[in-house]
Design a protein around this motif. Structure first.
Motif, PDB file in Angstrom:
ATOM      1  N   PRO A   6       0.843  -1.198   0.000  1.00 30.02           N
ATOM      2  CA  PRO A   6       0.000   0.000   0.000  1.00 30.02           C
ATOM      3  C   PRO A   6       0.875   1.244   0.000  1.00 30.02           C
ATOM      4  CG  PRO A   6      -0.029  -1.061   2.162  1.00 30.02           C
ATOM      5  CD  PRO A   6       0.738  -1.952   1.239  1.00 30.02           C
ATOM      6  N   PRO A   7       0.441   2.295  -0.674  1.00 30.70           N
ATOM      7  CA  PRO A   7       1.258   3.511  -0.714  1.00 30.70           C
ATOM      8  C   PRO A   7       1.420   4.078   0.689  1.00 30.70           C
ATOM      9  CG  PRO A   7      -0.927   3.942  -1.595  1.00 30.70           C
ATOM     10  CD  PRO A   7      -0.837   2.462  -1.343  1.00 30.70           C
ATOM     11  N   SER A   8       2.602   4.570   0.961  1.00 31.81           N
ATOM     12  CA  SER A   8       2.849   5.157   2.277  1.00 31.81           C
ATOM     13  C   SER A   8       2.122   6.493   2.376  1.00 31.81           C
ATOM     14  CB  SER A   8       4.348   5.355   2.508  1.00 31.81           C
ATOM     15  OG  SER A   8       4.863   6.212   1.525  1.00 31.81           O
ATOM     16  N   THR A   9       1.729   6.832   3.588  1.00 30.99           N
ATOM     17  CA  THR A   9       1.029   8.080   3.817  1.00 30.99           C
ATOM     18  C   THR A   9       1.970   9.243   3.563  1.00 30.99           C
ATOM     19  OG1 THR A   9      -0.268   6.987   5.516  1.00 30.99           O
ATOM     20  CG2 THR A   9      -0.303   9.373   5.509  1.00 30.99           C
ATOM     21  N   ALA A  10       1.459  10.248   2.874  1.00 32.65           N
ATOM     22  CA  ALA A  10       2.264  11.442   2.606  1.00 32.65           C
ATOM     23  C   ALA A  10       2.536  12.167   3.912  1.00 32.65           C
ATOM     24  CB  ALA A  10       1.532  12.358   1.639  1.00 32.65           C
ATOM     25  N   ARG A  11       3.729  12.715   4.022  1.00 32.96           N
ATOM     26  CA  ARG A  11       4.110  13.468   5.216  1.00 32.96           C
ATOM     27  C   ARG A  11       4.613  14.838   4.802  1.00 32.96           C
ATOM     28  NH1 ARG A  11       8.610  10.040   8.181  1.00 32.96           N
ATOM     29  NH2 ARG A  11       9.584  10.465   6.195  1.00 32.96           N
ATOM     30  N   ALA A 110      12.886  13.229   5.627  1.00 33.16           N
ATOM     31  CA  ALA A 110      11.937  13.227   4.505  1.00 33.16           C
ATOM     32  C   ALA A 110      12.477  12.385   3.362  1.00 33.16           C
ATOM     33  CB  ALA A 110      11.671  14.649   4.041  1.00 33.16           C
ATOM     34  N   GLY A 111      12.624  11.102   3.591  1.00 30.62           N
ATOM     35  CA  GLY A 111      13.181  10.232   2.571  1.00 30.62           C
ATOM     36  C   GLY A 111      12.179   9.302   1.922  1.00 30.62           C
ATOM     37  N   ARG A 112      10.921   9.336   2.339  1.00 32.88           N
ATOM     38  CA  ARG A 112       9.921   8.424   1.784  1.00 32.88           C
ATOM     39  C   ARG A 112       9.223   9.042   0.582  1.00 32.88           C
ATOM     40  NH1 ARG A 112       6.556   6.675   7.053  1.00 32.88           N
ATOM     41  NH2 ARG A 112       5.107   8.054   5.982  1.00 32.88           N
ATOM     42  N   GLU A 113       8.620   8.170  -0.218  1.00 34.92           N
ATOM     43  CA  GLU A 113       7.842   8.635  -1.360  1.00 34.92           C
ATOM     44  C   GLU A 113       6.622   9.402  -0.839  1.00 34.92           C
ATOM     45  OE1 GLU A 113       5.225   6.756  -4.969  1.00 34.92           O
ATOM     46  OE2 GLU A 113       6.836   5.566  -4.107  1.00 34.92           O
ATOM     47  N   GLY A 114       6.347  10.523  -1.422  1.00 34.65           N
ATOM     48  CA  GLY A 114       5.201  11.327  -1.013  1.00 34.65           C
ATOM     49  C   GLY A 114       5.516  12.375   0.037  1.00 34.65           C
TER      50      GLY A 114
END
Length: 188
Positions: A6-11, A110-114
């Motif tokens: 599942p796509p990770s939640t945007a932060r 802030a290294g995750r997608e989104g």
């Protein structure tokens, strides 16, 4: 067959130092997080006085570093309380305390997608650029995610001008200030 995650939640990762620019960025990040349905991650990065190298060399560092960390945590909580009140932001996410320079700390978190990094883009003169490198410029150059640089509030320039006049013991032109405040859009 490949697994789908599942796509990770945007932060929205926002740098919080307590400066007027960082407070403006925090408010804008909270608005963006509500609009996008994203998490809000306020981050306060701190470095021991004199830097990490000086702290490692000092025999007293083992006793004072926890105190410096406590003070940094208090500063972050005080800013969050001042901006959002006692109830918090009402947004999912978490406040973080990061030991290190603000730019690298924000880029690392802030290294995750989104993810989106939000920083204040205050007015900076040549002397400020030499003495204190810009967090926003560092993030723009090194981040692998979008960076939102929030300009300072128009009221900040008026406040700084009034402060300079006060320091120089010059008479405050209240009619000019009133005209400037009347031209500021609501919510600025």
């Amino acid at each position: 067959m490949s697994e789908s995650h599942p796509p990770s939640t945007a932060r929205l990762v926002v740098g919080v130092s307590g400066s007027p620019g960082s407070i403006t960025a925090l408010v804008r990040a909270a608005d963006e997080a509500r609009r996008r349905g994203a998490e809000l991650w306020p981050v306060h990065a701190w470095v021991p006085p004199g830097g990490d190298l000086a702290a490692r060399r000092s025999p007293a560092a083992a006793f004072v570093i926890p105190e410096w960390e406590r003070l940094a945590r208090e500063r972050l909580l005080r800013v969050l309380h001042d901006v959002f009140g006692g109830a918090g932001s009402g947004l999912p996410g978490q406040a973080l305390l990061a030991r290190g320079a603000p730019g690298p700390a924000l880029v690392e978190i802030a290294g995750r997608e989104g993810d989106v990094i939000v920083v204040g883009a205050g007015r900076r003169g040549p002397l400020h650029r030499v003495l204190r490198p810009s967090v926003g410029r560092y993030c723009l150059a090194h981040a692998c995610c979008p960076v939102l640089a929030v300009p300072p509030s128009p009221l900040q320039a008026a406040l700084e001008a009034a402060h300079r006049r006060n320091v120089l013991r010059l008479r405050l032109d209240t009619a000019r200030l009133e005209r400037e405040f009347d031209t500021v859009p609501p919510g600025a």
